[in-house]
Enzyme design. Structure first.
Site, short mmCIF file in Angstrom:
data_model
loop_
_atom_site.label_atom_id
_atom_site.label_comp_id
_atom_site.label_asym_id
_atom_site.label_seq_id
_atom_site.Cartn_x
_atom_site.Cartn_y
_atom_site.Cartn_z
NE ARG A 134 20.65 -6.45 6.09
CZ ARG A 134 19.76 -6.86 7.00
NH1 ARG A 134 18.53 -6.46 6.93
NH2 ARG A 134 20.12 -7.63 7.97
CG HIS A 179 21.48 -14.41 3.01
ND1 HIS A 179 20.32 -14.14 3.68
CD2 HIS A 179 22.40 -13.52 3.47
CE1 HIS A 179 20.51 -13.11 4.50
NE2 HIS A 179 21.77 -12.72 4.40
CB CYS A 207 20.66 16.54 -18.15
SG CYS A 207 21.88 17.86 -18.14
CG HIS A 208 18.88 12.65 -16.71
ND1 HIS A 208 19.57 11.78 -17.52
CD2 HIS A 208 19.78 13.09 -15.78
CE1 HIS A 208 20.83 11.68 -17.09
NE2 HIS A 208 20.98 12.47 -16.04
CB CYS A 264 18.23 15.22 -12.07
SG CYS A 264 18.94 15.16 -10.42
CB CYS A 272 26.86 -14.03 1.41
SG CYS A 272 28.01 -12.63 1.38
CG ASP A 289 -1.83 1.12 1.35
OD1 ASP A 289 -1.58 2.15 0.71
OD2 ASP A 289 -2.85 0.98 2.08
CB CYS A 318 24.91 13.49 -12.84
SG CYS A 318 24.55 12.43 -14.26
CB CYS A 333 25.33 -9.08 6.25
SG CYS A 333 23.52 -9.15 6.23
#
Lengths: 288, 160
Positions: free
Chosen positions: A245, A208, A107-108, A104, A204, A76, A141, A249
């Site tokens: 992250r 995982h 240019c974009h 930004c 890892c 939601d 940029c 870890c």
């Protein structure tokens, strides 16, 4: 574990955020769950395994491993706390900054067109043959074209901008390039994924690949996919970047970790992204 | 580096308990048949009640991160990355349990279980959970010799 459930339920009754967090620690991924945003946009949270992931029966988004409450927040846009960062990013997109007085958008143009699919291909090798993450392209940029200062990797401006840009690829399958000039980076990342770091000697893959679906103390281990990033972490009450992250870890293995934006983490990002090939970019996700 | 770590450990042992017996340092552990360690690391039997703290506390062994103990219903959020340790005292001898605790990779070569009484051979060892590099001068094993013995004493009580 059955005997623990009453105690858990009691603990869950207290704070709302705590409930969302600890509620994750129950069982296997809920494969009956479907991520449909605002009742309209279907997000692919399962994809077939292939040569890149021979040890996974199927690829699963981290969303499938979360409690129903946390999953609902992401389904939601009005409830999703990450949307505030997306709005900030949209503002920054149009805001002129730096000595050239440009934004930004100058240019974009319309990000919905120019940035569509960008997130799904990140990280990728630039024209100079160097592997760059989205943060590197953004900062390039800023410093080279706008005459503005680089943003910090996990600073609010950067995570807002990466959230906004990621949203332009929401629903598109991860499709990173791993051959040609990307190959040595991908191999470096794969080696890292299987390296047992730190005093706990966990890779890892230990958590995982070999242990997804299991609990490590209160944490329900997912496949560690990054298709959902940037992520709003309820625990941090803020947006978390992929490299943040990774850093956490590795630190949790009692290791000397790597820095956000390091060459090592760019390579790891490419490899981990490829493990999610076919999963949809979630734009921004919500995790405990 | 190794010598210094060992000296630090002995000093720590003295500071903690004023131990008269020189503890067996991580590098001096005597293995028999590759997988067992018959001799106590402290020269004495451990205390089972203290072992309960080692297995359940996050700041000590935190064995419950990966193992379930039905005998400890008050310890919340027990993990299941490893097998339940119910009945473990009947499955293994004390010497085998000491081997599994000191360095589980002897018994289970590819295991995810950390080595609790070893100080070398790590990749990028850190200073606990800070994310910074470990200081080789002060780097010690995950558990002390006393904690290992206390844990073994507790595990030996888990016979069903």
């Amino acid at each position: 574990m059955q005997h623990l459930k009453p105690a858990r339920t009691l603990a869950l009754a207290s704070a709302c955020v705590a409930a969302l967090w600890t509620g994750a620690a129950f069982a296997d991924p809920d494969l009956s769950a479907e991520l449909v945003i605002d009742g309209e946009l279907h997000i692919t949270t399962r994809a077939p395994s292939d040569d890149i992931t021979p040890n996974l029966p199927e690829r699963y988004s981290g969303w499938l491993f979360r409690s129903a409450e946390t999953r609902d927040l992401q389904a939601d846009d009005f409830e999703n706390p990450a949307m505030l960062a997306v709005e900030d990013g949209a503002d920054l997109w149009e805001t002129a900054d730096g000595s050239n007085g440009q934004s930004c958008m100058d240019c974009h143009g319309d990000a919905a067109e120019s940035m569509a699919g960008v997130r799904a291909r990140m990280p990728h090798v630039n024209d100079a043959g160097v592997l760059w993450s989205m943060e590197d392209y953004v900062n390039n940029c800023r410093t080279e074209r706008m005459g503005a200062e680089a943003w910090r990797w996990s600073g609010d401006e950067m995570t807002s901008m990466t959230s906004f840009i990621s949203m332009q690829s929401r629903g598109m399958p991860v499709a990173v390039q791993i051959d040609g000039p990307a190959e040595p980076y991908w191999e470096q990342g794969r080696d890292m994924y299987y390296t047992r770091y730190g005093q706990l000697e966990l890779s890892c893959a230990s958590c995982h690949e070999e242990s997804w679906g299991l609990n490590i103390r209160a944490d329900h281990l997912s496949q560690g996919q990054i298709s959902g990033f940037p992520t709003y972490r309820l625990k941090n009450a803020g947006i978390v970047s992929m490299h943040n992250r990774f850093r956490g870890c590795i630190r949790d293995t009692r290791a000397e970790t790597f820095a956000e934006g390091s060459d090592e983490f760019r390579a790891l990002e490419l490899y981990v992204a490829s493990r999610g090939m076919g999963l949809a970019i979630e734009g921004v996700s919500v995790r405990p | 580096m190794k010598l210094k770590a060992v000296t630090g450990l002995i000093a720590a042992g003295i500071a903690l308990g004023g131990a008269a017996f020189a503890e067996v340092a991580p590098g001096d552990v005597v293995w028999v048949d590759e997988v067992t360690i018959p001799d106590s690391l402290t020269g004495m039997p451990g205390t089972a009640t203290a072992g309960v703290d080692v297995v359940s506390n996050r700041s000590q062994g935190n064995c419950v991160a990966c193992h379930e103990f039905t005998a400890l219903p008050d310890v919340q959020f027990q993990g299941n990355v490893g097998p339940s340790l119910d009945g473990v005292g009947s499955r293994w001898t004390e010497a085998e349990l000491r081997g599994i605790l000191v360095d589980a990779k002897h018994m289970f070569p590819e295991t995810r279980m950390p080595s609790f009484y070893r100080v070398d051979g790590y990749t990028r060892p850190g200073d606990a959970y800070t994310g910074r590099a470990a200081n080789p001068e002060t780097f010690g094993p995950l558990l002390s010799a006393q904690q290992i013995e206390d844990t073994i004493a507790y595990l030996m009580t888990l016979t069903e």
